[in-house]
Write an enzyme that holds these catalytic residues in place. Structure first.
Site, PDB file in Angstrom:
ATOM      1  N   TYR A 104     -68.723  74.957 -30.442  1.00 50.98           N
ATOM      2  CA  TYR A 104     -70.079  74.899 -29.869  1.00 50.98           C
ATOM      3  C   TYR A 104     -71.051  74.274 -30.874  1.00 50.98           C
ATOM      4  O   TYR A 104     -70.631  73.748 -31.911  1.00 50.98           O
ATOM      5  CB  TYR A 104     -70.492  76.287 -29.378  1.00 50.98           C
TER       6      TYR A 104
ATOM      7  N   GLY B 115     -60.562  91.299 -28.322  1.00 50.30           N
ATOM      8  CA  GLY B 115     -61.183  90.692 -27.155  1.00 50.30           C
ATOM      9  C   GLY B 115     -60.397  91.026 -25.905  1.00 50.30           C
ATOM     10  O   GLY B 115     -60.715  91.960 -25.172  1.00 50.30           O
TER      11      GLY B 115
HETATM   12  C1  PHB Z   1     -65.877  80.389 -22.814  1.00 44.82           C
HETATM   13  O1  PHB Z   1     -66.800  80.640 -22.052  1.00 44.82           O
HETATM   14  O2  PHB Z   1     -64.827  79.879 -22.427  1.00 44.82           O
HETATM   15  C2  PHB Z   1     -66.033  80.686 -24.246  1.00 44.82           C
HETATM   16  C3  PHB Z   1     -67.242  81.143 -24.703  1.00 44.82           C
HETATM   17  C4  PHB Z   1     -67.411  81.409 -26.033  1.00 44.82           C
HETATM   18  C5  PHB Z   1     -66.370  81.208 -26.892  1.00 44.82           C
HETATM   19  C6  PHB Z   1     -65.156  80.768 -26.449  1.00 44.82           C
HETATM   20  C7  PHB Z   1     -64.988  80.507 -25.110  1.00 44.82           C
HETATM   21  O3  PHB Z   1     -66.541  81.425 -28.183  1.00 44.82           O
END
Ligand code: PHB
Length: 383
Positions: free
Chosen positions: A187, A326
Site C-alpha cells: 500500500y 489473523g
Molecule cells: C485486503 O483488503 O485484501 C488487504 C487489506 C490490507 C492488507 C492486506 C490485504 O494489509
C-alpha cells in the site's frame, strides 16, 4: 526468570494488555452505509475481545485512500460514530483496540477517486497482477485491475499526512486505545519504501533510506502528535511481494533505518508481517528479525502463518513480544481460551471472508457453547 507465555500480561507503553495474543488486522468488507461500522461490526469485535490487543481492519483515512468496496473509513462523522460502537463493545469486555489507518496508494481504482482521477503513488506504473474490488466500467461488481497511478505532487503528500492527522483526531474521539499506521503489503507507504517501486528523485524518492522512509515517518508524526507516540504502532512487510511489490536489494537498509527512527520517536510497536497462513514458508528471514531487534528498541509484534507452537517459539527466541493471529481469529472468536486449554481450532470458510452479513462473520461459535450444544463438527486441528 519464569518462562514467557502467550498468556502473560504485557505492558505496551501506557496500557496493559491482558495477554500477548493480538488479533491482527483483517479486511472483512462489511461496513455499513457510508463505509461506517455498524452493530454487526461491533458484535464481531466484541466477540474477539479476549485478545490482549485487537488491531482493527484496515481503515481508509480518506476517500482517496480506499481501494476496495465496503471497507470502513475514519474521515466522516458517521464513521466516527460507528467506530464508537465498536470501541465501547470491545471495552465492555475488557479488551483494547487500536485503529489501523490505511491509504492504499496505487492499489485503487479510478471509480473510488475524487473526480475519477488516477490514484496517487511514488510511481506511475500500475501494480502488476493486483486487483481492486470495485465497480467496473459497465457497473458490474468484481475484482478489477488496479488503475494506473500518477506520481503524487508534494501537495498531495502534505494532504495525505494531514489526513492521517485528522484520522488520529477521529480515532481519539471514537475512544480507540491507539492507532497503527499501515506501512505494509504494497500500500501507499510501502510504495515509497521500496527502492524498486519508488521512481521519484526528490525528498521522498528512491535514492536514500532517509527519502524512502520520509512519508511514512511524517504520517507517524502526524498521528503521534494527537495520540502520543507510545500509542502509535507501524506495520511493515519487509520482503513481502503482496500488492505488486518487487524484491528490493535495499530492504535491510530501509527497514533497519526505519526501526532506528521509530526508536528515537518512542513508537509503541512495530508490527512485522512474517508470512501468511496459506504459505508455510515465512518470507521474512530469521536473520532479519535478529537485526531488527537490535535496530528497534520497542515492542515487536509478529504476524503471519503462526500457530500456537510457532508463536511460543518466536517468544522463546526473544524475537517478538506479541504474537498476531489473523485467519485463525476469523473462525475462533475465543482463540485465547482455545490456546489456553488446547481445545481444537475451527477452520475458516474462505467463501465468506469478504462482504455479506453475519454468515462467516459473527456466527462462528465459542468452543464452550459448541460443546454444550453438542454440535459435533469435524474440527481442523492445526496446533
Ligand atoms: C485486503 O483488503 O485484501 C488487504 C487489506 C490490507 C492488507 C492486506 C490485504 O494489509
Amino acid at each position: 526468570m519464569p518462562e514467557k507465555t502467550l498468556f502473560d500480561s504485557y505492558k505496551l507503553g501506557p496500557i496493559t494488555l491482558k495477554n500477548r495474543v493480538v488479533m491482527a488486522p483483517l479486511t472483512r468488507s462489511r461496513a455499513d452505509h457510508g463505509d461506517a461500522p455498524g452493530e454487526l461490526n461491533a458484535e464481531y469485535y466484541e466477540q474477539r475481545a479476549g485478545a490482549g490487543l485487537i488491531i482493527s481492519e484496515a481503515t481508509q483515512v480518506s476517500r482517496q485512500g480506499q481501494g476496495y468496496l465496503w471497507t470502513p473509513g475514519i474521515y466522516t462523522q458517521d464513521q466516527v460514530n460507528g467506530w464508537k460502537k465498536v470501541v465501547s463493545a470491545v471495552h465492555s469486555r475488557g479488551g483494547q483496540i487500536f485503529l489501523q489507518m490505511w491509504h492504499v496508494g496505487r492499489i485503487s481504482h479510478v471509480s473510488f477517486q475524487p473526480n475519477g482521477d488516477r490514484p496517487i503513488s511514488s510511481t506511475d506504473r500500475a501494480a502488476e497482477n493486483t486487483y481492486s474490488f470495485a465497480l467496473d466500467e459497465s457497473g458490474n461488481l468484481g475484482n478489477v485491475p488496479a488503475s494506473q497511478p500518477r506520481i503524487a505532487t508534494i501537495e498531495d503528500l502534505r494532504q495525505v499526512v494531514a489526513d492521517y492527522g485528522r484520522g488520529a483526531r477521529h480515532a481519539k474521539d471514537a475512544g480507540f486505545d491507539g492507532a497503527e499506521v499501515h506501512g505494509a503489503n504494497g500500500y501507499l507507504f510501502d510504495q515509497f519504501l521500496n527502492s524498486e517501486v519508488n521512481q521519484r528523485d526528490d525528498e521522498y524518492g528512491r535514492h536514500t533510506k532517509e527519502t524512502r522512509t520520509r512519508l511514512l515517518l511524517e504520517a507517524f508524526d502526524s498521528v503521534a502528535a494527537v495520540l502520543g507516540p507510545d500509542r502509535v504502532g507501524v506495520r511493515i512487510a519487509p520482503y513481502g511481494t503482496f500488492g505488486g511489490m518487487s524484491p528490493d536489494p535495499k530492504v535491510e537498509e530501509t527497514f533497519l533505518h526505519l526501526g532506528q527512527q521509530l526508536t528515537h520517536r518512542g513508537a509503541a510497536y512495530v508490527h512485522i508481517v512474517r508470512g501468511s497462513q496459506n504459505d508455510p514458508e515465512p518470507m521474512v528471514p530469521q536473520e532479519f528479525f535478529r537485526k531488527f531487534r537490535e535496530a528497534f528498541g520497542g515492542t515487536i509484534i509478529v504476524t503471519g502463518g503462526l500457530n500456537k507452537s510457532k508463536a511460543e517459539q518466536m517468544l522463546d527466541e526473544g524475537l517478538a513480544d506479541l504474537q498476531g493471529f489473523g485467519m485463525l481469529y476469523i473462525s475462533n472468536p475465543d482463540l485465547v481460551e482455545r490456546f489456553r486449554n488446547n481445545w481444537p481450532l475451527a477452520a475458516t470458510d474462505q467463501a465468506t471472508l469478504y462482504g455479506g452479513g453475519a454468515k462467516g462473520y459473527t456466527d462462528y461459535p465459542f468452543y464452550k457453547d459448541e460443546q454444550i450444544k453438542r454440535e459435533v463438527k469435524e474440527p481442523l486441528d492445526i496446533h
